[in-house]
Design a protein around this motif. Sequence first.
Motif, short mmCIF file in Angstrom:
data_model
loop_
_atom_site.label_atom_id
_atom_site.label_comp_id
_atom_site.label_asym_id
_atom_site.label_seq_id
_atom_site.Cartn_x
_atom_site.Cartn_y
_atom_site.Cartn_z
N LYS A 13 0.83 -1.21 0.00
CA LYS A 13 0.00 0.00 0.00
C LYS A 13 0.86 1.26 0.00
CE LYS A 13 -4.30 -1.78 1.84
NZ LYS A 13 -5.26 -1.81 2.96
N ALA A 14 1.94 1.24 0.77
CA ALA A 14 2.84 2.39 0.81
C ALA A 14 3.51 2.58 -0.56
CB ALA A 14 3.90 2.21 1.89
N THR A 15 3.88 1.49 -1.20
CA THR A 15 4.51 1.57 -2.51
C THR A 15 3.55 2.14 -3.54
OG1 THR A 15 5.88 -0.35 -1.93
CG2 THR A 15 5.77 0.24 -4.26
N ILE A 16 2.28 1.72 -3.48
CA ILE A 16 1.27 2.27 -4.39
C ILE A 16 1.09 3.76 -4.13
CG2 ILE A 16 -1.20 2.27 -4.95
CD1 ILE A 16 -1.15 -0.79 -4.39
N LYS A 17 1.00 4.14 -2.87
CA LYS A 17 0.82 5.54 -2.51
C LYS A 17 2.00 6.39 -2.97
CE LYS A 17 -0.62 8.41 1.32
NZ LYS A 17 -1.01 8.44 2.74
N ASN A 18 3.21 5.88 -2.78
CA ASN A 18 4.42 6.62 -3.19
C ASN A 18 4.53 6.75 -4.70
OD1 ASN A 18 5.19 6.99 -0.54
ND2 ASN A 18 6.54 5.21 -0.51
N SER A 19 3.86 5.87 -5.43
CA SER A 19 3.92 5.94 -6.89
C SER A 19 2.85 6.88 -7.45
CB SER A 19 3.77 4.55 -7.50
OG SER A 19 2.44 4.09 -7.34
N ASP A 22 -0.18 5.18 -9.22
CA ASP A 22 0.01 4.51 -10.50
C ASP A 22 -0.05 3.02 -10.25
OD1 ASP A 22 0.36 6.84 -11.94
OD2 ASP A 22 2.55 6.83 -11.75
N PRO A 23 -0.36 2.24 -11.30
CA PRO A 23 -0.37 0.78 -11.13
C PRO A 23 0.98 0.29 -10.62
CG PRO A 23 -1.32 1.38 -13.24
CD PRO A 23 -0.74 2.63 -12.65
N LEU A 24 0.93 -0.66 -9.70
CA LEU A 24 2.14 -1.25 -9.13
C LEU A 24 2.33 -2.62 -9.76
CD1 LEU A 24 4.42 -1.41 -6.99
CD2 LEU A 24 2.70 -2.38 -5.44
N GLU A 25 3.48 -2.83 -10.39
CA GLU A 25 3.81 -4.14 -10.94
C GLU A 25 4.87 -4.77 -10.07
OE1 GLU A 25 4.75 -4.62 -15.06
OE2 GLU A 25 2.91 -3.60 -15.68
N ILE A 26 4.59 -5.98 -9.62
CA ILE A 26 5.53 -6.69 -8.77
C ILE A 26 5.75 -8.10 -9.31
CG2 ILE A 26 4.94 -5.42 -6.68
CD1 ILE A 26 3.28 -7.92 -5.83
N LYS A 27 6.86 -8.66 -8.94
CA LYS A 27 7.12 -10.08 -9.18
C LYS A 27 6.95 -10.76 -7.83
CE LYS A 27 9.98 -9.90 -13.24
NZ LYS A 27 9.19 -10.65 -14.17
N ARG A 28 6.07 -11.72 -7.81
CA ARG A 28 5.75 -12.42 -6.57
C ARG A 28 7.00 -12.97 -5.89
NH1 ARG A 28 2.71 -17.99 -6.01
NH2 ARG A 28 4.26 -18.47 -7.56
N TYR A 67 4.02 -11.14 -13.90
CA TYR A 67 3.94 -10.06 -12.93
C TYR A 67 2.57 -10.06 -12.28
CZ TYR A 67 1.28 -7.86 -16.64
OH TYR A 67 0.35 -7.60 -17.61
N ILE A 68 2.44 -9.32 -11.23
CA ILE A 68 1.15 -9.02 -10.62
C ILE A 68 1.04 -7.51 -10.63
CG2 ILE A 68 -0.26 -9.13 -8.54
CD1 ILE A 68 1.24 -11.73 -7.82
N ARG A 69 -0.04 -7.01 -11.18
CA ARG A 69 -0.27 -5.56 -11.25
C ARG A 69 -1.43 -5.23 -10.31
NH1 ARG A 69 -1.25 -4.35 -16.85
NH2 ARG A 69 1.00 -4.22 -17.06
N ILE A 70 -1.17 -4.30 -9.40
CA ILE A 70 -2.19 -3.85 -8.46
C ILE A 70 -2.52 -2.40 -8.78
CG2 ILE A 70 -2.82 -3.55 -6.04
CD1 ILE A 70 -0.57 -5.56 -5.36
N ILE A 71 -3.80 -2.15 -9.00
CA ILE A 71 -4.25 -0.81 -9.37
C ILE A 71 -5.24 -0.31 -8.32
CG2 ILE A 71 -5.43 0.55 -11.14
CD1 ILE A 71 -4.68 -1.83 -13.08
N LYS A 72 -4.99 0.87 -7.77
CA LYS A 72 -5.93 1.49 -6.84
C LYS A 72 -7.05 2.10 -7.67
CE LYS A 72 -7.24 3.38 -2.88
NZ LYS A 72 -8.35 2.73 -2.27
N VAL A 73 -8.27 1.65 -7.44
CA VAL A 73 -9.42 2.10 -8.21
C VAL A 73 -10.11 3.21 -7.43
CG1 VAL A 73 -11.62 1.39 -9.23
CG2 VAL A 73 -9.73 -0.23 -9.10
N SER A 74 -10.28 4.35 -8.08
CA SER A 74 -10.96 5.48 -7.45
C SER A 74 -12.23 5.79 -8.22
CB SER A 74 -10.05 6.71 -7.44
OG SER A 74 -8.91 6.45 -6.68
#
Length: 156
Positions: A13-19, A22-28, A67-74
């Motif tokens: 969540k902090a990584t998403i907020k700091n970006s 923007d969508p967060l792409e991570i490797k599990r 990858y896994i992409r997490i997007i905060k939906v507003s």
Amino acid sequence: MRNISDIIEEYLKATIKNSGNDPLEIKRSEIAKKFQCVPSQINYVIQTRFTLEKGYQVESKRGGGGYIRIIKVSPHDHLDLLDQMIKITGKNIDQNTAENIILRLYEENAVTKREANLMLSVMDRTLYNAEVTHRDEVRSNILRAMLQTLKYKELS
């Protein structure tokens, strides 16, 4: 003491907020390595804490370059949010998902703390003396009725 799932959730969540949301792409595997846990722990956190009712959309691609992409939906506005939550509610809803919907409404300032507490109070499984499927159906009907009422309150 917090558990590893809480720590991973907080980090993501902090990584998403700091970006800038923007969508967060991570490797599990990379996140698992960072937190010294098994990759399935990352799956668990994403599946339980980054759900649509909590305001996140998750996309994944499997394989070597996966990858896994997490997007905060507003939502655009409260009416849009209420419509989304009505759609998620469906014909049956378990207590946990219903509570997540209500908490999201509160976090997005679509309901007051008092309204959220009232809504939460009627989602409790102990209030419904019925089989699970019937209980989830009754809970869904009640939650949808409350969401529809809130929606029309917004139009006034």
